[in-house]
Design an enzyme around this catalytic site. Structure first.
Site, PDB file in Angstrom:
ATOM      1  N   SER A 237      47.850 -18.187 -22.297  1.00 27.47           N
ATOM      2  CA  SER A 237      47.493 -18.928 -23.505  1.00 27.47           C
ATOM      3  C   SER A 237      47.667 -18.041 -24.735  1.00 27.47           C
ATOM      4  O   SER A 237      47.847 -16.825 -24.632  1.00 27.47           O
ATOM      5  CB  SER A 237      46.039 -19.400 -23.419  1.00 27.47           C
ATOM      6  OG  SER A 237      45.166 -18.277 -23.474  1.00 27.47           O
TER       7      SER A 237
ATOM      8  N   ASP B  57      51.107 -21.400 -22.120  1.00 28.50           N
ATOM      9  CA  ASP B  57      50.210 -22.546 -22.103  1.00 28.50           C
ATOM     10  C   ASP B  57      49.806 -22.905 -23.538  1.00 28.50           C
ATOM     11  O   ASP B  57      49.373 -22.043 -24.296  1.00 28.50           O
ATOM     12  CB  ASP B  57      48.970 -22.195 -21.273  1.00 28.50           C
ATOM     13  CG  ASP B  57      48.077 -23.389 -21.002  1.00 28.50           C
ATOM     14  OD1 ASP B  57      48.583 -24.522 -21.009  1.00 28.50           O
ATOM     15  OD2 ASP B  57      46.868 -23.179 -20.758  1.00 28.50           O
ATOM     16  N   HIS B  58      49.962 -24.155 -23.899  1.00 30.41           N
ATOM     17  CA  HIS B  58      49.540 -24.667 -25.209  1.00 30.41           C
ATOM     18  C   HIS B  58      50.125 -23.888 -26.387  1.00 30.41           C
ATOM     19  O   HIS B  58      49.393 -23.427 -27.266  1.00 30.41           O
ATOM     20  CB  HIS B  58      48.009 -24.681 -25.312  1.00 30.41           C
ATOM     21  CG  HIS B  58      47.364 -25.756 -24.514  1.00 30.41           C
ATOM     22  ND1 HIS B  58      47.465 -27.091 -24.821  1.00 30.41           N
ATOM     23  CD2 HIS B  58      46.605 -25.684 -23.392  1.00 30.41           C
ATOM     24  CE1 HIS B  58      46.800 -27.806 -23.928  1.00 30.41           C
ATOM     25  NE2 HIS B  58      46.277 -26.975 -23.048  1.00 30.41           N
TER      26      HIS B  58
ATOM     27  N   ASP C 264      52.736 -27.845 -27.490  1.00 36.91           N
ATOM     28  CA  ASP C 264      51.678 -28.856 -27.543  1.00 36.91           C
ATOM     29  C   ASP C 264      51.635 -29.470 -28.934  1.00 36.91           C
ATOM     30  O   ASP C 264      50.963 -28.973 -29.834  1.00 36.91           O
ATOM     31  CB  ASP C 264      50.328 -28.230 -27.178  1.00 36.91           C
ATOM     32  CG  ASP C 264      49.207 -29.265 -27.159  1.00 36.91           C
ATOM     33  OD1 ASP C 264      49.488 -30.459 -27.427  1.00 36.91           O
ATOM     34  OD2 ASP C 264      48.055 -28.883 -26.876  1.00 36.91           O
TER      35      ASP C 264
ATOM     36  N   GLU D 192      53.187 -32.280 -24.332  1.00 38.64           N
ATOM     37  CA  GLU D 192      51.966 -33.049 -24.078  1.00 38.64           C
ATOM     38  C   GLU D 192      51.960 -34.307 -24.933  1.00 38.64           C
ATOM     39  O   GLU D 192      52.306 -34.276 -26.116  1.00 38.64           O
ATOM     40  CB  GLU D 192      50.719 -32.218 -24.359  1.00 38.64           C
ATOM     41  CG  GLU D 192      49.428 -32.960 -24.032  1.00 38.64           C
ATOM     42  CD  GLU D 192      48.194 -32.049 -23.973  1.00 38.64           C
ATOM     43  OE1 GLU D 192      47.080 -32.578 -24.094  1.00 38.64           O
ATOM     44  OE2 GLU D 192      48.354 -30.827 -23.807  1.00 38.64           O
TER      45      GLU D 192
ATOM     46  N   GLY E 117      37.635 -27.094 -20.089  1.00 38.87           N
ATOM     47  CA  GLY E 117      36.323 -26.466 -20.002  1.00 38.87           C
ATOM     48  C   GLY E 117      35.509 -26.947 -18.819  1.00 38.87           C
ATOM     49  O   GLY E 117      35.990 -27.651 -17.933  1.00 38.87           O
TER      50      GLY E 117
ATOM     51  N   SER F  27      40.299 -27.950 -13.469  1.00 41.14           N
ATOM     52  CA  SER F  27      39.369 -27.161 -12.656  1.00 41.14           C
ATOM     53  C   SER F  27      38.302 -28.074 -12.076  1.00 41.14           C
ATOM     54  O   SER F  27      37.874 -29.046 -12.708  1.00 41.14           O
ATOM     55  CB  SER F  27      38.721 -26.062 -13.493  1.00 41.14           C
ATOM     56  OG  SER F  27      39.614 -24.976 -13.696  1.00 41.14           O
TER      57      SER F  27
ATOM     58  N   ASN G 228      46.754 -27.403 -13.838  1.00 36.21           N
ATOM     59  CA  ASN G 228      46.272 -26.234 -14.570  1.00 36.21           C
ATOM     60  C   ASN G 228      44.848 -25.877 -14.155  1.00 36.21           C
ATOM     61  O   ASN G 228      43.966 -26.742 -14.128  1.00 36.21           O
ATOM     62  CB  ASN G 228      46.298 -26.508 -16.076  1.00 36.21           C
ATOM     63  CG  ASN G 228      47.695 -26.468 -16.651  1.00 36.21           C
ATOM     64  OD1 ASN G 228      48.680 -26.566 -15.928  1.00 36.21           O
ATOM     65  ND2 ASN G 228      47.782 -26.327 -17.962  1.00 36.21           N
TER      66      ASN G 228
ATOM     67  N   ASP H   7      41.886 -22.899 -14.924  1.00 37.00           N
ATOM     68  CA  ASP H   7      41.411 -21.752 -15.702  1.00 37.00           C
ATOM     69  C   ASP H   7      39.909 -21.553 -15.501  1.00 37.00           C
ATOM     70  O   ASP H   7      39.456 -20.484 -15.091  1.00 37.00           O
ATOM     71  CB  ASP H   7      41.736 -21.962 -17.183  1.00 37.00           C
ATOM     72  CG  ASP H   7      41.407 -20.747 -18.037  1.00 37.00           C
ATOM     73  OD1 ASP H   7      41.064 -19.690 -17.475  1.00 37.00           O
ATOM     74  OD2 ASP H   7      41.496 -20.850 -19.283  1.00 37.00           O
TER      75      ASP H   7
END
Length: 309
Positions: free
Chosen positions: A50, A82-83, A104, A134, A181, A214, A254, A256
């Site tokens: 990231s 990423d992003h 993104d 995205e 998150g 996640s 993904n 994290d």
């Protein structure tokens, strides 16, 4: 043993209905733990960086650590941004040897997202690099990505088809209910599988990507809480939903937060049992081993990509 593209990885995953883990990396121990798991499982692997990780660890360190992991284990790795927020960071990563970048543009209106994505695609493809984009907005927080629940929007299937045709993008991250998150759902977890099926039916040859995937495994949350620093209300995507999504074009998942929880839980355990410990090897080593165990679990039991290298 090499840095590789995701093109062949995704083509095989699409054909055989499994997904590939894209794991966020920040330091040596995280990279080692993930790559060791992929080596043991003989699994395809994406390591992703990231903007926050690039700033923390510095680009040269991260790319050389990934190269060292490849030399050490013989595992082929796709190295992915990423992003990426703009053309400049995508260009820098292409020039630095990344094999895949994400632009993104989901915060922009549809036409602006198309224009930005097309600019990145043109540059990356000219250098043999694949591009993820995205469409739709995921709620939640990850590094500098912050979207509240009211601003989140699911991906429109018809727009997804138009977007892919006009940009030539190689894979598409979609919003069907996940969020970034550890605090993902209020109430029962929900993924819009009907929307996913429509998107996949319209663009069956396009690999789809699930961000914010996640599972926030209870084992690690409980251990973090047991050894201090409560994580109240953490809830992730049930693993059976991830397995189901792979049947409808989700090729990249993904991960994290689960990495952070696994490592943090083990480090907290070490300090709880030995508060006087000050040798980083004595707590980062167990943290690395916890990541390896967690990633092996994902590869075997969730992504179903063990033995698919």
């Amino acid at each position: 043993m090499a840095l590789v593209s995701t093109k062949e990885m995704f083509a095989k995953a699409l054909n055989e209905d499994y997904a590939i883990g894209a794991f966020n990396v920040n330091n040596m121990e995280i990279i080692q733990g993930i790559v060791d798991a992929a080596q043991t499982e003989n699994a395809p692997l994406i390591l992703q960086v990231s903007a926050g990780a690039r700033k923390y660890a510095k680009p040269a360190y991260l790319t050389k650590l990934v190269e060292a992991a490849i030399i050490d284990t013989g595992v082929d790795v796709a190295l992915h941004l990423d992003h990426g927020e703009d053309f400049d960071i995508c260009k820098k990563c292409v020039d630095d040897g990344f094999t895949s970048v994400m632009i993104d543009g989901s915060k922009h209106p549809f036409e602006e997202n198309i224009a930005l994505t097309k600019e990145v695609v043109d540059y990356a493809h000219a250098h043999g690099v694949v591009v993820e984009a995205e469409l739709g907005k995921l709620a939640g927080v990850e590094d500098n990505i912050k979207v509240d629940a009211r601003s989140a929007t699911f991906t429109d299937p018809d727009e997804a088809a138009e977007f892919v045709e006009r940009t030539g993008v190689d894979s598409l991250a979609i919003a069907i209910g996940t969020s970034h998150g550890a605090y993902k759902f209020k109430g029962e977890p929900y993924l819009d599988f009907e929307r996913l099926k429509k998107i996949h039916a319209l663009i069956p040859d396009t690999p789809l990507v699930l961000h914010g995937a996640s599972s926030v495994l209870k084992e690690f949350v409980d251990r973090c809480n047991e050894y201090g620093g409560q994580i109240p209300g953490a809830q992730g995507v049930p693993e059976d939903m991830i397995r189901e999504a792979a049947k409808y074009g989700i090729c990249k998942v993904n991960i994290d937060t689960d990495l952070r929880l696994a490592m943090t839980a083990e480090i907290r355990r070490v300090f709880a049992e030995n508060p006087a410990e000050f040798d980083p090897r004595k707590y980062l080593g167990p943290g690395r081993d916890a990541i390896t165990r967690m990633v092996q679990h994902k590869i075997r039991n969730v992504l179903n990509c063990s033995g698919k290298k």
